[in-house]
Design an enzyme around this catalytic site. Sequence first.
Site, PDB file in Angstrom:
ATOM      1  N   CYS A  28       0.736  -1.235   0.129  1.00  0.00           N
ATOM      2  CA  CYS A  28       0.031  -0.104  -0.178  1.00  0.00           C
ATOM      3  C   CYS A  28       0.812   1.238   0.097  1.00  0.00           C
ATOM      4  CB  CYS A  28      -0.818  -0.116   1.127  1.00  0.00           C
ATOM      5  SG  CYS A  28       0.066  -0.369   2.841  1.00  0.00           S
ATOM      6  N   HIS A  29       0.327   2.506  -0.207  1.00  0.00           N
ATOM      7  CA  HIS A  29       1.168   3.706  -0.310  1.00  0.00           C
ATOM      8  C   HIS A  29       0.431   4.799   0.426  1.00  0.00           C
ATOM      9  CE1 HIS A  29       2.462   1.851  -4.189  1.00  0.00           C
ATOM     10  NE2 HIS A  29       1.258   1.558  -4.465  1.00  0.00           N
ATOM     11  N   ARG A 120      12.985  -0.090  -3.900  1.00  0.00           N
ATOM     12  CA  ARG A 120      12.123  -0.523  -5.025  1.00  0.00           C
ATOM     13  C   ARG A 120      12.701  -0.108  -6.468  1.00  0.00           C
ATOM     14  NH1 ARG A 120       5.966   1.835  -6.587  1.00  0.00           N
ATOM     15  NH2 ARG A 120       5.160  -0.355  -7.376  1.00  0.00           N
ATOM     16  N   ARG A 126       5.489   4.457 -17.942  1.00  0.00           N
ATOM     17  CA  ARG A 126       4.654   5.621 -17.462  1.00  0.00           C
ATOM     18  C   ARG A 126       4.753   6.158 -16.201  1.00  0.00           C
ATOM     19  NH1 ARG A 126       0.641   3.168 -14.549  1.00  0.00           N
ATOM     20  NH2 ARG A 126       0.535   1.046 -14.495  1.00  0.00           N
ATOM     21  N   TYR A 152       9.269  -3.759  -9.961  1.00  0.00           N
ATOM     22  CA  TYR A 152       8.070  -3.420 -10.660  1.00  0.00           C
ATOM     23  C   TYR A 152       8.208  -3.437 -12.189  1.00  0.00           C
ATOM     24  CZ  TYR A 152       3.172  -1.553 -11.291  1.00  0.00           C
ATOM     25  OH  TYR A 152       1.818  -1.462 -11.748  1.00  0.00           O
ATOM     26  N   ASP A 249      -2.912  -2.701  -2.400  1.00  0.00           N
ATOM     27  CA  ASP A 249      -2.390  -1.575  -3.280  1.00  0.00           C
ATOM     28  C   ASP A 249      -3.263  -0.207  -3.082  1.00  0.00           C
ATOM     29  OD1 ASP A 249      -0.844  -0.542  -5.507  1.00  0.00           O
ATOM     30  OD2 ASP A 249      -2.850  -0.861  -6.782  1.00  0.00           O
ATOM     31  N   ASN A 254      -3.444   5.974  -9.947  1.00  0.00           N
ATOM     32  CA  ASN A 254      -3.710   6.133 -11.265  1.00  0.00           C
ATOM     33  C   ASN A 254      -5.049   5.268 -11.587  1.00  0.00           C
ATOM     34  OD1 ASN A 254      -1.688   7.669 -12.523  1.00  0.00           O
ATOM     35  ND2 ASN A 254      -0.397   5.906 -12.047  1.00  0.00           N
TER      36      ASN A 254
HETATM   37  C1  0GY Z   1       1.264   0.193  -7.734  1.00  0.00           C
HETATM   38  C2  0GY Z   1       1.165   0.649  -9.074  1.00  0.00           C
HETATM   39  C3  0GY Z   1       1.313   1.746  -9.664  1.00  0.00           C
HETATM   40  C4  0GY Z   1       2.010   2.867  -9.133  1.00  0.00           C
HETATM   41  C5  0GY Z   1       2.858   2.932  -8.439  1.00  0.00           C
HETATM   42  O1  0GY Z   1       4.496   4.170  -7.292  1.00  0.00           O
HETATM   43  C6  0GY Z   1       3.569   4.138  -8.099  1.00  0.00           C
HETATM   44  O2  0GY Z   1       3.158   5.256  -8.795  1.00  0.00           O
HETATM   45  O3  0GY Z   1       3.201   1.857  -7.808  1.00  0.00           O
HETATM   46  C7  0GY Z   1       0.635   1.635 -10.967  1.00  0.00           C
HETATM   47  O4  0GY Z   1       0.273   2.774 -11.547  1.00  0.00           O
HETATM   48  O5  0GY Z   1       0.650   0.637 -11.771  1.00  0.00           O
HETATM   49  O6  0GY Z   1       1.900  -0.763  -7.245  1.00  0.00           O
HETATM   50  O7  0GY Z   1       0.904   0.995  -6.961  1.00  0.00           O
END
Ligand code: 0GY
Length: 294
Positions: A28-29, A120, A126, A152, A249, A254
């Site tokens: 998660c973020h 990471r 993108r 990723y 997540d 996005n």
């Molecule tokens: C995710 C995926 C995305 C974005 C990010 O760091 C990020 O901005 O991880 C994505 O847009 O696919 O894992 O959250």
Amino acid sequence: MTDRIVSWHGNPSKPNYTPPPGAVDAHCHVFGPMAEFPFSAKAKYLPEDAGPEKLFALRDHLGFDKNVIVQASCHGTDNAATLHAIAASVGKARGVAVVDPDIPDDGLHKLHDGGIRGIRFNFLKRLVDNAPKDKFLDVASRLPKGWHVVIYFEADILEELRPFMDAIPVPIVVDHMGRPDVSQGPDGPDMKAFRALLDSREDIHFKATCPERLDAIMEGGKGDPWDAFATAVAPLVADYPDRCIWGTDWPHPNMQDEIPDDGHIVDMIPRIAPSEELQKKLLIDNPTRLYWAD
Ligand code: 0GY
């Protein structure tokens, strides 16, 4: 880029599935809050604030105990928002940072003290402008003891990345299984290639995450309830039970065109990990080994 986007559900349902005590949401973020933690000048999206209070309220609502907070690309290599959220969790969160590969060793150790346990490497064009493999390998060789690398990437560059991944000297965690095309099913070429990667090293783990991305209507999938995701991912979890972790997540960077209900995302767990034993590995044992070994 002027409009700030909201990519998360304002009122997610209560899941039918109850996670076991000690369960970890391991992907998660947090976003901001922007007034305190401005977004990077290179950010590819500008989100509304989604700070620790919202994240921890969601954690409690969904029945989780802990979080692993992954530095989102919109914050670049300034990990202050992630560290702030980890500190605010009072022991219930750890994190994954994104660093400038030239970071000095004592900078890495400061991150360790703040609860970071991995870095990471993001290869999604993108989301980031460049991904310097040589520099990534250099910093991967200097990580504090017990850390790992999160990668990723999308399925179409898996083969190209194999030599790079082979050279990483610490364990690896692959975000969202390297984004396979789940409509190909569990035996399709993307899953076969991913299994070959897992079979090449015993210290590669994966996040059995992101039905909302991998089976999204906007990406050609079928959308919630994400049946293709469940069909493709359950055999992978069954065959690699000690190498999978799971996460919401949230706040779904996005995803503003197809905002998922987090309660439904949690209800994917028993579909990909049907037994209590598998659920314990996925939600407790495996993330604890990676993030709370000390
Ligand atoms: C995710 C995926 C995305 C974005 C990010 O760091 C990020 O901005 O991880 C994505 O847009 O696919 O894992 O959250």
